[in-house]
Enzyme design. Structure first.
Site, mmCIF file in Angstrom:
data_model
loop_
_atom_site.group_PDB
_atom_site.id
_atom_site.type_symbol
_atom_site.label_atom_id
_atom_site.label_comp_id
_atom_site.label_asym_id
_atom_site.label_seq_id
_atom_site.Cartn_x
_atom_site.Cartn_y
_atom_site.Cartn_z
ATOM 1 N N LYS A 1 23.242 98.727 42.120
ATOM 2 C CA LYS A 1 22.829 97.483 42.770
ATOM 3 C C LYS A 1 23.722 97.287 43.983
ATOM 4 C CE LYS A 1 21.351 94.660 38.841
ATOM 5 N NZ LYS A 1 21.655 93.412 38.124
ATOM 6 N N LYS B 1 27.406 101.767 30.155
ATOM 7 C CA LYS B 1 26.593 101.157 31.213
ATOM 8 C C LYS B 1 25.609 102.181 31.791
ATOM 9 C CE LYS B 1 26.207 98.285 35.217
ATOM 10 N NZ LYS B 1 26.770 97.517 36.324
ATOM 11 N N ARG C 1 17.431 104.347 57.672
ATOM 12 C CA ARG C 1 16.566 104.297 56.472
ATOM 13 C C ARG C 1 17.168 104.984 55.257
ATOM 14 N NH1 ARG C 1 12.967 105.028 60.631
ATOM 15 N NH2 ARG C 1 12.028 103.034 61.164
ATOM 16 N N GLU D 1 34.799 92.344 31.861
ATOM 17 C CA GLU D 1 33.552 93.116 31.831
ATOM 18 C C GLU D 1 33.661 94.278 30.830
ATOM 19 O OE1 GLU D 1 30.917 91.982 33.580
ATOM 20 O OE2 GLU D 1 31.762 90.838 35.253
ATOM 21 N N HIS E 1 27.258 85.787 31.399
ATOM 22 C CA HIS E 1 27.021 85.490 32.808
ATOM 23 C C HIS E 1 26.200 84.230 33.034
ATOM 24 C CE1 HIS E 1 28.849 89.351 33.383
ATOM 25 N NE2 HIS E 1 28.762 89.240 34.696
ATOM 26 N N HIS F 1 35.331 85.375 39.032
ATOM 27 C CA HIS F 1 34.124 85.791 38.317
ATOM 28 C C HIS F 1 34.417 86.279 36.887
ATOM 29 C CE1 HIS F 1 30.203 87.450 37.490
ATOM 30 N NE2 HIS F 1 30.772 88.615 37.210
#
Ligand SMILES: NC(=O)c1ccc[n+]([C@@H]2O[C@H](COP(=O)([O-])OP(=O)(O)OC[C@H]3O[C@@H](n4cnc5c(N)ncnc54)[C@H](O)[C@@H]3O)[C@@H](O)[C@H]2O)c1
Ligand SMILES: [Zn+2]
Length: 365
Positions: free
Chosen positions: A146, A229, A124, A188, A250, A267
């Site tokens: 993320k 960022k 967990r 990026e 994107h 990408h």
């Protein structure tokens, strides 16, 4: 060494950036607070682990880790699925990692996304430290929390938001990164400059192609990009508003990747075409000076990135854009630069204007 704080209340953490974190020994002090007296699992891939795994193992031992285990898998996006996560968790269990243990991700964005995802669900949630080794991971995936993996049905469909305890970015690792991967990261970085920082844009222009080799100067620009960022992430961790700006390029880029079935442009390259397309679109709508759109395209080319694409039909690209996971009822959200250093999210861009831009981006190829 530069330190950038990501401010998220009790989940705040530091990103440390320099070109000698590991050779100077600074990494020992940065890792010790999390590694001392606990079991550590290094997660990495078959490209990166043979290059830097031993160095990291030794550093963790000096930092006081009680044991160091490793989970290493084949490099690349094709490994980014749930079976690999299961493998990482099983190795963690066999190595006796408990709730006080630590996962350290050593690699590019694929490794980082999976190391943090595994850490977020093993028992967990156990602590995680990120050591990004690709430029893309330093600029993008290493900041923001993320995590996730792909499903056959789509990319990044399963994952969590999970912040690391620390991020160590040593640009020395980039000496072994292939040039095409460097360019992906620059896409990026240019994105952050176009969105938020005119001075950073000017500096990238002035640097010619020196940043491909000058890792010390690059470290200071990586830190600047992290500040940008980190600021966005601190204000909008869950992407409900401002963080959507980070999708500049994107919506177009994902459409290209999808139409090419992820076997064409990489990408960062697809995003580069997308940033150039968004700038053209903005100029076409009278929101951005044509000269600025041209400067943006020129900067992308300077960093060995494409600004056009071949072999895709406009119809297929439009379809892919409408089914983008961030589209709302089939209307794409498009981030448009309004000037170099400023942008906004729009959902009211006329379909004809988007089509016209796809035609231009394809025509010139
Ligand atoms: N979590 C996020 O916010 C976020 C943001 C952007 C991208 N991503 C994810 O990141 C991934 C792309 O990241 P990436 O471009 O780093 O991909 P990657 O991890 O596949 O790395 C690219 C290649 O470079 C190799 N490599 C990495 N560091 C190296 C080094 N120092 N020397 C030599 N080779 C090295 C890797 O083994 C791999 O072959 C995608 O899966 C994407 O979805 C996540
Ligand atoms: Zn991206």
């Amino acid at each position: 060494m530069k330190t950038v704080q990501v401010s998220l209340g009790e989940r705040s953490y530091d990103i440390s950036v320099s070109d000698d974190l590991f050779t100077s020994g600074a990494a020992v002090g940065l890792l010790a607070p999390f590694a001392k007296g606990v079991k550590v699992l290094i997660v990495s891939d078959f490209n990166v682990f043979p290059l830097y795994g031993e160095l990291l193992e030794r550093t963790l031992q000096v930092a006081g880790a009680s044991a160091v285990a490793q989970s290493v898998f084949p490099a690349g996006e094709t490994s980014k699925h749930l079976e690999t996560i299961c493998g990482i968790c099983r190795i963690a269990a066999r190595a006796g990692l408990d709730r006080g243990s630590l996962v350290v991700g050593l690699g590019g964005g694929v490794v980082g996304d999976m190391a943090a995802f595994a850490a977020s669900i093993y028992m967990r949630g156990i602590r995680c430290v990120q050591i990004p080794t690709s430029l893309l991971a330093m600029i993008d995936s290493g900041v923001g929390g993320k995590t996730g993996v792909d499903l056959p049905e789509g990319k990044n469909l399963v994952g969590t938001f999970y912040q690391p305890k620390a991020v160590l970015m040593d640009t020395m690792f980039l000496t072994s990164l292939p040039e095409r991967e460097m360019a992906n990261g620059f896409a990026e970085l240019i994105k952050h400059a176009v969105l938020f920082d005119r001075t950073l844009f000017d500096e990238l222009e002035a640097a010619g192609d020196t940043l491909f080799r000058d890792h010390s100067r690059l470290a200071s620009l990586v830190a600047r990009s992290c500040v940008l960022k980190a600021g966005v992430v601190s204000r909008d961790e869950r992407e409900r508003g401002e963080r959507m700006l980070l999708n500049l390029g994107h919506t177009f880029g994902h459409a290209i990747e999808k139409v090419q079935d992820y076997r064409g442009l990489e990408h960062g390259e697809a995003v580069a075409v997308g940033i150039a397309a968004a700038a053209r679109l903005s100029a076409r709508l009278g929101l951005l000076a044509a000269a600025s759109a041209e400067r943006i395209a020129a900067l992308l080319r300077q960093y060995r990135l494409p600004v056009t694409v071949s072999g895709c039909t406009t119809a297929a690209l439009m379809d892919a854009m409408a089914s983008d996971k961030k589209a709302v009822s089939g209307v794409p959200r498009i981030v448009l630069p309004l000037a170099i250093g400023r942008a906004e999210v729009r959902t009211d861009v006329p379909r004809e204007a988007i089509e016209a831009v796809w035609e231009e981006v394809r025509e010139q190829s």
